[in-house]
Design a protein around this motif. Sequence first.
Motif, PDB file in Angstrom:
ATOM      1  N   PRO A  30       0.828  -1.209   0.000  1.00 57.21           N
ATOM      2  CA  PRO A  30       0.000   0.000   0.000  1.00 57.21           C
ATOM      3  C   PRO A  30       0.864   1.261   0.000  1.00 57.21           C
ATOM      4  CG  PRO A  30      -0.384  -1.333   1.989  1.00 57.21           C
ATOM      5  CD  PRO A  30       0.671  -2.001   1.195  1.00 57.21           C
ATOM      6  N   PRO A  31       0.365   2.332  -0.595  1.00 57.43           N
ATOM      7  CA  PRO A  31       1.110   3.594  -0.580  1.00 57.43           C
ATOM      8  C   PRO A  31       1.287   4.095   0.858  1.00 57.43           C
ATOM      9  CG  PRO A  31      -0.751   3.698  -2.108  1.00 57.43           C
ATOM     10  CD  PRO A  31      -0.885   2.433  -1.345  1.00 57.43           C
ATOM     11  N   GLU A  34      -1.492   4.653   3.753  1.00 55.96           N
ATOM     12  CA  GLU A  34      -2.677   3.812   3.573  1.00 55.96           C
ATOM     13  C   GLU A  34      -2.582   2.629   4.532  1.00 55.96           C
ATOM     14  OE1 GLU A  34      -4.133   0.982   0.064  1.00 55.96           O
ATOM     15  OE2 GLU A  34      -4.258   3.121  -0.450  1.00 55.96           O
ATOM     16  N   ARG A  84     -13.920   4.083   2.424  1.00 56.94           N
ATOM     17  CA  ARG A  84     -13.648   4.463   1.032  1.00 56.94           C
ATOM     18  C   ARG A  84     -14.307   3.482   0.082  1.00 56.94           C
ATOM     19  NH1 ARG A  84      -7.257   4.998   0.566  1.00 56.94           N
ATOM     20  NH2 ARG A  84      -7.834   5.512  -1.577  1.00 56.94           N
ATOM     21  N   ALA A  86     -14.477   0.804  -2.592  1.00 60.99           N
ATOM     22  CA  ALA A  86     -13.473  -0.232  -2.846  1.00 60.99           C
ATOM     23  C   ALA A  86     -14.103  -1.430  -3.529  1.00 60.99           C
ATOM     24  CB  ALA A  86     -12.828  -0.664  -1.526  1.00 60.99           C
ATOM     25  N   ARG A 150      -8.843  -3.233  -3.861  1.00 58.66           N
ATOM     26  CA  ARG A 150      -8.343  -1.975  -4.423  1.00 58.66           C
ATOM     27  C   ARG A 150      -9.317  -0.869  -4.060  1.00 58.66           C
ATOM     28  NH1 ARG A 150      -9.048  -2.420 -11.003  1.00 58.66           N
ATOM     29  NH2 ARG A 150     -11.307  -2.616 -11.052  1.00 58.66           N
ATOM     30  N   ASP A 152     -10.914   2.722  -5.261  1.00 64.75           N
ATOM     31  CA  ASP A 152     -11.168   3.656  -6.360  1.00 64.75           C
ATOM     32  C   ASP A 152     -10.374   3.332  -7.631  1.00 64.75           C
ATOM     33  OD1 ASP A 152     -12.846   5.252  -4.641  1.00 64.75           O
ATOM     34  OD2 ASP A 152     -11.004   6.010  -3.727  1.00 64.75           O
ATOM     35  N   GLY A 153     -10.320   2.069  -8.015  1.00 66.20           N
ATOM     36  CA  GLY A 153      -9.648   1.693  -9.255  1.00 66.20           C
ATOM     37  C   GLY A 153      -8.131   1.649  -9.191  1.00 66.20           C
ATOM     38  N   SER A 154      -7.553   1.679  -7.978  1.00 69.58           N
ATOM     39  CA  SER A 154      -6.093   1.612  -7.849  1.00 69.58           C
ATOM     40  C   SER A 154      -5.610   0.200  -8.170  1.00 69.58           C
ATOM     41  CB  SER A 154      -5.689   1.997  -6.415  1.00 69.58           C
ATOM     42  OG  SER A 154      -6.163   1.005  -5.505  1.00 69.58           O
ATOM     43  N   ALA A 155      -4.322  -0.053  -7.982  1.00 65.43           N
ATOM     44  CA  ALA A 155      -3.766  -1.388  -8.220  1.00 65.43           C
ATOM     45  C   ALA A 155      -4.341  -2.384  -7.210  1.00 65.43           C
ATOM     46  CB  ALA A 155      -2.245  -1.341  -8.077  1.00 65.43           C
ATOM     47  N   TRP A 156      -4.497  -3.623  -7.644  1.00 67.92           N
ATOM     48  CA  TRP A 156      -4.967  -4.677  -6.741  1.00 67.92           C
ATOM     49  C   TRP A 156      -3.844  -5.033  -5.774  1.00 67.92           C
ATOM     50  CZ3 TRP A 156      -9.902  -6.097  -6.418  1.00 67.92           C
ATOM     51  CH2 TRP A 156     -10.737  -5.885  -7.526  1.00 67.92           C
ATOM     52  N   ARG A 157      -4.220  -5.271  -4.498  1.00 64.94           N
ATOM     53  CA  ARG A 157      -3.249  -5.650  -3.472  1.00 64.94           C
ATOM     54  C   ARG A 157      -3.777  -6.874  -2.721  1.00 64.94           C
ATOM     55  NH1 ARG A 157      -3.625  -0.056  -3.261  1.00 64.94           N
ATOM     56  NH2 ARG A 157      -1.770   0.950  -4.092  1.00 64.94           N
TER      57      ARG A 157
END
Length: 195
Positions: A30-31, A34, A84, A86, A150, A152-157
């Motif tokens: 995660p960034p 986060e 958020r 998700a 994920r 809002d469309g971010s990378a899957w983690r």
Amino acid sequence: MSAPAPPPVDMCGPLNPVPCTFTGAEPAPPPAGEPAVTMRDIASFRPATPGNGMEPSGWAVIGLPANFVAAASVQTVPGTLLGRSAEVRFHPVGYRWSHSDGSVVEASEPGATWEALGRAEFSDTSTSHRYAASGRYTVALAVIYVAEYRFDGSAWRWIDGTLAVDAPPQPVLVGEFDTVLVAGDCNARPDGPGC
């Protein structure tokens, strides 16, 4: 739309029903700032109830294999996670059939029908089971999933651990089977041998 990437090989053992952890680095950390997401955090996201099928449907013959087939697939569930928007994507990685005669069959695949496998009825499969005595039995199926998320469309983690989801129990009536040989159609020749 491309197919989802499979879980990393170091995620955990596919037949391990207890939470497990990565043995290597998480594929997409995660960034900064986060929070790390856990299985507990995604409790409100659930994959659909898996299907618990068998052939023959609902019955078996003593000593012959009954074939069990699960119905589960990769599923993406939208919702709210940690306040958020998700999505959580579930991947089935293990299947555990618990038979009420005390036997357990575990597999990394959901099984398939005899026809799909190109096998004759009552052939052994990786998910089949033989009953030793007549009676009424119940088969409980648990499908083991790993999950990724994920925001809002971010990378899957990937999320550490596994989730077991139970299918409806399958009742099985087990009995003996006698073969009768006849010389032809008993409706056309009711006096024929075996009629």
